[in-house]
Structures are given as structure tokens and as C-alpha cells.
Write a protein that holds these residues in place. Structure first.
Motif, short mmCIF file in Angstrom:
data_model
loop_
_atom_site.label_atom_id
_atom_site.label_comp_id
_atom_site.label_asym_id
_atom_site.label_seq_id
_atom_site.Cartn_x
_atom_site.Cartn_y
_atom_site.Cartn_z
N ASN A 74 -2.18 11.93 -5.82
CA ASN A 74 -2.43 11.98 -4.31
C ASN A 74 -4.06 11.23 -3.52
O ASN A 74 -4.04 10.17 -4.01
CB ASN A 74 -3.10 13.18 -3.11
N GLU A 75 -3.60 10.40 -2.45
CA GLU A 75 -3.57 9.19 -1.66
C GLU A 75 -5.50 9.11 -1.57
O GLU A 75 -6.37 8.06 -1.46
CB GLU A 75 -3.18 8.66 -0.23
N ARG A 81 1.83 9.49 -6.28
CA ARG A 81 2.59 10.83 -6.25
C ARG A 81 3.85 10.86 -7.07
O ARG A 81 3.72 11.76 -7.77
CB ARG A 81 3.21 10.37 -4.76
N ARG A 131 -9.44 1.85 -1.61
CA ARG A 131 -9.07 0.79 -1.56
C ARG A 131 -9.54 -0.20 -0.53
O ARG A 131 -10.31 0.09 0.43
CB ARG A 131 -7.69 0.95 -0.15
N GLN A 134 0.67 -0.94 0.00
CA GLN A 134 -0.11 0.04 0.39
C GLN A 134 0.84 1.52 -0.11
O GLN A 134 0.39 1.84 -0.76
CB GLN A 134 -0.78 0.08 1.36
N ARG A 135 1.76 1.60 0.82
CA ARG A 135 2.25 2.40 1.08
C ARG A 135 3.49 2.25 -0.52
O ARG A 135 3.80 4.05 -1.04
CB ARG A 135 3.98 1.84 2.10
N SER A 173 2.93 1.30 -3.57
CA SER A 173 1.20 2.25 -4.27
C SER A 173 1.28 3.89 -4.02
O SER A 173 1.05 4.71 -5.20
CB SER A 173 0.25 1.70 -4.00
N ALA A 174 1.47 4.00 -3.30
CA ALA A 174 0.79 5.54 -2.61
C ALA A 174 2.35 5.85 -3.13
O ALA A 174 2.03 7.36 -3.62
CB ALA A 174 0.91 5.90 -1.45
#
Length: 259
Positions: free
Chosen positions: A113-114, A108, A119, A100-101, A103-104
Motif C-alpha cells: 500500500n501507499e 498494489r 516519496r 506516482q499513480r 507506481s502506486a
């Protein structure tokens, strides 16, 4: 667009990129432009079965829109916790958090942005058993002017195919446009493969700047780029990256979707 064949077996190094580049059919794929793919004020919604699929399938398209201050929406179907079974390096829960990190970070790089990511956390590898959840989430998000890009319903990975089928159902109910991006197809198929609807394929060209941005976004997915501790190759091998980092992205397009 229904699957055209039973699930092909994804194994080995796949079809070399030199075979694809040597095929005249790839050069003949008609070109489409951003204004045709996502016309007017419509939103792009990318439905990604796993973290990194949004970049592999449509990273250039996402970056092109972000450059024009038209950020996309990402529907992250799973968190990718099953990509390394029997790993001693990561548990599935740890891997899901890391991915997940990744992907974020990758998004970016593309200009997203997240807060533009929905999700769903459907179990990795089990999208086919949770299609009703995915369809309902998409129906709640989508608008008729939206353009949805999912993976392809014949892509050869069960999560990719179930995601496409659910996206098709949701788009039909909302009456928005549904496009499908091949990801694993380039691995198992061969030039001119009769299982692939080549006549529906279109390409959108990426500038060197957009391609470089897509490459940097893929680089954020470290877990998929390093070898498995059991001696297995990375999920994203050098050969796969050659196929997916061409200066064009490819989409299966319904006849009525783009004029």
C-alpha cells in the motif's frame, strides 16, 4: 561497493537476452533464498531512483515478502518527471503525477500500500546533487536489522549510481545490510564484462506466480511502455523487459551479508 568504471553509454537496443542466456556464467550465479536475503523479522527497504525501479530491481522480492505478510518499505527518490524531455504530451509536472499513480498501482499489484512509500521528490536527473537529502532521509528511516536494496553503483545511469552511493553511506552509518540490484547493467554490459563484479552476484528465484505479479506491476507503468511521440522507442523496450523479467532477480551481495 564503489562504481567500477566510468559511466557506460546507454544507447541502442543493448545486449540481446539470447546472449545472456547463452552464457554459462549466468547459469553459475549462486542461488540465495528469501530467508537469507531478508532474515528474521528484518524489514526490506527498496530505494528506487525513479518510479518503476522498485519493480524492475526487486518486484519479485517485494511480492514474496508481501505474500508472507511482511510488507516492504519503498523510498521513492524522484517522481520521474524527466523521463520524456521535450514531450508535447506531458509537462514534467504532469508526468511526475502520472508516474506516482502508476507506481502506486504497481505496488498494489505486488501487495504493498501507499502508506509504505516515502516519496522524497528529489528532481529527476539530479540525485547526485541531493545526496545529503537522501542520506538524511534514509538515516531517519533505517534500523540496524533492515535490508536495503538499491540500484547498483556501477549501473550506468547517474541517478541509479548516486542512489546507490547515498544508500551505502546511510547503511554504513546505521550498520544495516546493503544489497544492490543491476538494472541498466544488463543493457550495456556483455557476458563476462570485466567492469562487473560477477563474483558478488547472487540470484533469488521467482515462482511463476511471483513472476506474473511482477510482470503485471510493470504493466502499470504505461508511460514507460508506449513510444515517445517524437518517434523514439519506449523507455522500457521489449528487449529490456526480456532482460528484467527473468525467473530470477539478481543482487550484488557483500561477502558478509548472506551466509
Amino acid at each position: 561497493m564503489a562504481a567500477v568504471a566510468p559511466q557506460p553509454r546507454i544507447s541502442g537496443e543493448g545486449t540481446p537476452e539470447r546472449d545472456w542466456q547463452g552464457w554459462d556464467g549466468l547459469r553459475r550465479v549462486p542461488r540465495v533464498y528469501l530467508r537469507q536475503v531478508v532474515p528474521g523479522a528484518g524489514r526490506l527497504v527498496v530505494v528506487a531512483p525513479h518510479p518503476d525501479d522498485e519493480v524492475l530491481a526487486a518486484g519479485g522480492l517485494i511480492a514474496m515478502l508481501a505474500q508472507r505478510n511482511r510488507p516492504a518499505w519503498i523510498v521513492a527518490v524522484t517522481d520521474g518527471g524527466a523521463s520524456h524531455p521535450r514531450s508535447v504530451r506531458w509537462t514534467p509536472d504532469q508526468l511526475a503525477r502520472i508516474r506516482q499513480r502508476e507506481s502506486a498501482i504497481g505496488l498494489r499489484v505486488l501487495g504493498l500500500n501507499e502508506d509504505r512509500v516515502l516519496r522524497l521528490r528529489i528532481p529527476d536527473g539530479q540525485v547526485g546533487s541531493h545526496t545529503a537529502t537522501l542520506v538524511a532521509a534514509l538515516q531517519a528511516l533505517l534500523l540496524p536489522a533492515d535490508v536495503v536494496v538499491s540500484t547498483w553503483s556501477g549501473d550506468g545511469h547517474p541517478d541509479h549510481e548516486a542512489t546507490a552511493i547515498a544508500a551505502a553511506e546511510a547503511c554504513a552509518s546505521v550498520r544495516c545490510t546493503h544489497l544492490q540490484a543491476p538494472v541498466w547493467m544488463w543493457h550495456w554490459a556483455s557476458p563476462g564484462d570485466e567492469r562487473v563484479p560477477w563474483g558478488s552476484l547472487r540470484r533469488i528465484e521467482l515462482s511463476p506466480k511471483m513472476l506474473a505479479r511482477k510482470r503485471r506491476a510493470i504493466d502499470a507503468h504505461t508511460t514507460q511502455l508506449i513510444p515517445h511521440e517524437a518517434g523514439l522507442p519506449p523507455i522500457l523496450t521489449v528487449d529490456m523487459l526480456k532482460r528484467l523479467l527473468r525467473p530470477s532477480e539478481y543482487l550484488f551481495v557483500p561477502d558478509v551479508a548472506i551466509r
